[in-house]
Scaffold this active site. Sequence first.
Site, short mmCIF file in Angstrom:
data_model
loop_
_atom_site.label_atom_id
_atom_site.label_comp_id
_atom_site.label_asym_id
_atom_site.label_seq_id
_atom_site.Cartn_x
_atom_site.Cartn_y
_atom_site.Cartn_z
N LYS A 1 0.82 -1.23 0.00
CA LYS A 1 0.00 0.00 0.00
C LYS A 1 0.84 1.26 0.00
O LYS A 1 0.48 2.27 -0.61
CB LYS A 1 -0.96 0.00 1.19
CG LYS A 1 -0.25 0.18 2.51
CD LYS A 1 -0.76 -0.65 3.62
CE LYS A 1 0.40 -0.87 4.56
NZ LYS A 1 0.37 -2.06 5.32
N GLU B 1 -5.48 -5.70 -4.67
CA GLU B 1 -6.62 -5.86 -3.76
C GLU B 1 -6.15 -6.02 -2.30
O GLU B 1 -6.77 -5.50 -1.37
CB GLU B 1 -7.43 -7.09 -4.19
CG GLU B 1 -8.61 -7.41 -3.33
CD GLU B 1 -9.65 -6.31 -3.27
OE1 GLU B 1 -10.32 -6.06 -4.26
OE2 GLU B 1 -9.79 -5.69 -2.20
N GLY C 1 -6.61 -5.97 3.72
CA GLY C 1 -6.16 -7.38 3.70
C GLY C 1 -7.07 -8.28 2.89
O GLY C 1 -7.18 -8.13 1.66
N ILE D 1 -10.33 -8.48 2.84
CA ILE D 1 -11.68 -8.00 2.50
C ILE D 1 -11.71 -7.55 1.04
O ILE D 1 -10.86 -6.75 0.64
CB ILE D 1 -12.10 -6.79 3.38
CG1 ILE D 1 -11.81 -7.06 4.86
CG2 ILE D 1 -13.56 -6.44 3.16
CD1 ILE D 1 -11.96 -5.82 5.73
N GLU E 1 3.58 -3.93 15.85
CA GLU E 1 5.00 -4.05 15.50
C GLU E 1 5.85 -3.52 16.65
O GLU E 1 5.38 -2.74 17.48
CB GLU E 1 5.28 -3.17 14.27
CG GLU E 1 4.39 -3.40 13.09
CD GLU E 1 4.93 -4.46 12.16
OE1 GLU E 1 6.06 -4.92 12.36
OE2 GLU E 1 4.17 -4.85 11.24
N ASP F 1 -0.65 4.35 8.11
CA ASP F 1 -1.11 3.15 7.40
C ASP F 1 -2.54 3.35 6.88
O ASP F 1 -2.85 3.07 5.71
CB ASP F 1 -1.02 1.96 8.36
CG ASP F 1 -1.56 0.68 7.77
OD1 ASP F 1 -0.83 0.03 7.01
OD2 ASP F 1 -2.71 0.33 8.07
N LYS G 1 -4.02 3.67 2.82
CA LYS G 1 -5.16 2.90 2.31
C LYS G 1 -6.27 3.84 1.83
O LYS G 1 -6.92 3.58 0.82
CB LYS G 1 -5.66 1.96 3.41
CG LYS G 1 -4.64 0.87 3.73
CD LYS G 1 -4.92 0.16 5.05
CE LYS G 1 -3.92 -0.96 5.30
NZ LYS G 1 -3.96 -1.50 6.66
N GLY H 1 -3.00 -10.23 8.39
CA GLY H 1 -2.81 -11.65 8.69
C GLY H 1 -2.43 -12.42 7.44
O GLY H 1 -2.83 -12.07 6.33
N1 HSE Z 1 -0.41 -3.07 10.00
C1 HSE Z 1 -1.70 -3.17 9.43
C2 HSE Z 1 -2.76 -3.26 10.50
C3 HSE Z 1 -1.89 -4.37 8.55
O1 HSE Z 1 -2.44 -3.24 11.70
O2 HSE Z 1 -3.91 -3.31 10.16
C4 HSE Z 1 -1.29 -4.24 7.21
O3 HSE Z 1 -1.88 -3.22 6.47
#
Ligand code: HSE
Length: 428
Positions: free
Chosen positions: A106, A130, A135, A137, A191, A202, A206, A304
């Site tokens: 992404k 996609e 993920g 979905i 993380e 993040d 998206k 996941g």
């Molecule tokens: N690190 C992201 C999350 C997953 O915690 O949703 C990968 O995009």
Amino acid sequence: MSNEVNVGLIGFGTIGAGAVEIFNKNQELLNEKTGKKLVLKKVADLDITSDRGVKIEPELLTTDVNEILNDDEIDIVIELMGGYEPARTFILKALNNGKHVVSANKALIAKHWEELIDTATKNNVRILFEASVGGGIPLLTPFNEALSSNRIDSIYGIMNGTANYILTKMTEEGLDFDSVLKEAQEKGYAEADPTFDIEGHDTAQKLIILTKIGFGEYVPQENFTVEGITKITPTDINFANNELDYSIKLLGIAKKINGNLEIRVHPTFVPKTHLLSSVNDVYNAVYLVGDFVGPVLLYGQGAGRMATASAVMGDVIDIVLNPEKEINYGPKTSQIAKVKKIEDLNAKYYIRLTAVDQPGVLYKVGEVLKKYNIGIESMTQKGNSDKQPVPIILVTHHANESDIEKALGEINNLDVVKGETIKIRILD
Ligand code: HSE
């Protein structure tokens, strides 16, 4: 494509191993769905010795990515290494060598959208991603297929599992942010360096992809407000849930208002009556409204190994079935007249400030709000006996963000106000 379709995988990490597992377990189904023999021909990674917990023939593994990029027999390259470089260089080379590309990257797609799509178009190949948003979905494909006849009015997404897990646990267990983050890291839900997830970056990446696909408008991250969840306290969670009827969620919002676009990422008070309010733990969901379909909720595992690999392999199958399909990444013409500035937002706000517990404090705060014509829906101060500074919680009527900012600037300068004041926007 011939009857045998060869796939090269770059990046044998968590999701890469998931893709290999799907080849191992569902080979027959892949062949049946595509009507071809789908072959995983090579897997490239710098580390080809660690055990990934999946069966793989050792001769498939290589540390030399050019064994994939320069192999004329490879039709489709799956890029699952992540990051900007060398992933960008590898993808461009694959596209320029006439290979289709599937990626979950992404960050790269959100930043280098134009270059990647243009390179694919120029080479008459497809690049699909996609798995990059939500993920497992199905999120991008529905926009381009079943929802294609709609103009999109709004998109609201819970798109980061780590942040959603932390907010859920803070709500359920009454713990503070740092304790829950630590627990999330121990369980592998966050993380070691969680900045990207908890500061909203993040989600922003998206949202950029969804906004382009939904509205045909590319908005780089530096052009919109991105706020994370690190300043949320148990006081905020408790007030939202118990005194009002809201959940706090990290939302990515892209919404058309009179032809203009509001785009932002921030913690948001979501009414408990809204479907997004009950999306908990690591789950993701995107709630969108199209002009004909009305509201649609897409919900599932946003991260996941197997869920994300499922989306990756869905793209691979799509390419095998439709290798010539014209690239369709949302409306070709932008549906947006202009991107609104956050200062022009009109919303209700939750405001928490900390002030000394003495007579006249609420009056002083009220005076500032009155000056900026900000109406108060409710104001709560929980006193204490030892005269320590206490939180004062305000919920405003609809107000302009620029007025809220000016008022908070003045409130913070009052001698009775101590510590940081925070505001959380309330979803209508
Ligand atoms: N690190 C992201 C999350 C997953 O915690 O949703 C990968 O995009």
